[in-house]
Design an enzyme around this catalytic site. Sequence first.
Site, PDB file in Angstrom:
ATOM      1  N   ILE A  87       0.784  -1.325   0.122  1.00 41.10           N
ATOM      2  CA  ILE A  87       0.212  -0.111   0.116  1.00 41.10           C
ATOM      3  C   ILE A  87       0.786   1.283  -0.186  1.00 41.10           C
ATOM      4  O   ILE A  87       1.801   1.311   0.930  1.00 41.10           O
ATOM      5  CB  ILE A  87      -0.945   0.012   1.281  1.00 41.10           C
ATOM      6  CG1 ILE A  87      -2.064  -1.226   1.153  1.00 41.10           C
ATOM      7  CG2 ILE A  87      -1.685   1.349   1.424  1.00 41.10           C
ATOM      8  CD1 ILE A  87      -2.545  -1.754   2.441  1.00 41.10           C
ATOM      9  N   CYS A  88       0.555   2.126  -1.017  1.00 40.50           N
ATOM     10  CA  CYS A  88       1.316   3.318  -1.078  1.00 40.50           C
ATOM     11  C   CYS A  88       0.604   4.553  -0.419  1.00 40.50           C
ATOM     12  O   CYS A  88      -0.372   5.115  -0.824  1.00 40.50           O
ATOM     13  CB  CYS A  88       1.613   3.672  -2.576  1.00 40.50           C
ATOM     14  SG  CYS A  88       2.430   5.118  -2.740  1.00 40.50           S
ATOM     15  N   MET A  89       1.141   4.556   1.062  1.00 37.22           N
ATOM     16  CA  MET A  89       0.504   5.510   1.873  1.00 37.22           C
ATOM     17  C   MET A  89       1.610   6.160   2.774  1.00 37.22           C
ATOM     18  O   MET A  89       2.234   5.337   3.427  1.00 37.22           O
ATOM     19  CB  MET A  89      -0.525   4.943   2.738  1.00 37.22           C
ATOM     20  CG  MET A  89      -2.035   5.439   2.349  1.00 37.22           C
ATOM     21  SD  MET A  89      -3.271   4.566   3.219  1.00 37.22           S
ATOM     22  CE  MET A  89      -2.972   4.879   4.864  1.00 37.22           C
TER      23      MET A  89
END
Length: 161
Positions: A87-89
Site C-alpha cells: 500500500i502506497c500511503m
Amino acid sequence: AKELQDIARLSDRFISVELVDESLFDWNVKLHQVDKDSVLWQDMKETNTEFILLNLTFPDNFPFSPPFMRVLSPRLENGYVLDGGAICMELLTPRGWSSAYTVEAVMRQFAASLVKGQGRICRKAGKSKKSFSRKEAEATFKSLVKTHEKYGWVTPPVSDG
C-alpha cells in the site's frame, strides 16, 4: 490489546479483526465499508465481496513505528495498492507515521485512499485469482518508500478530503 478492544466497540462495523495464530502482533483486518458512492463499492456488490482483507504486522516498538500493512484479498488494482498488495500511503512509513494514529484511523484513511485512487476489484482472467505475496509486498513497499524519500510525497489538496 487496547486497540483490539476499541475496534470491538465500533458501532458501525466498519472493520473487524482476527488475530493470526493468536498473536497481538499479527492481525487480519476485514474492511467492510468503503464510500458507498464509489466504483469500488459497486464492484464489491457485483462480485459479492463482503470485505477487503488486509494483514497488519506490528513491530515490537508499536505505536512508535508503523505496522506493515498489505491487502490479502480480493486482488485490487489502482487505489494505491501495488504489487504483492503493498500500500502506497505516506502514513505507513516511519517518516509519515505518528504514534497517535489508531488502527481504526489508519483503516479509515486507507478506505478513503482506495476510493480516491479509483481502486477496483481486478476481474482480468488469470490475474484475479493470483494471490498477493508478503515477500512481493515488502519488496514493493521498500522500493516505493525509497522513491518517495527521493522525490517526495504528493499531498492532495484539502478540497480532496
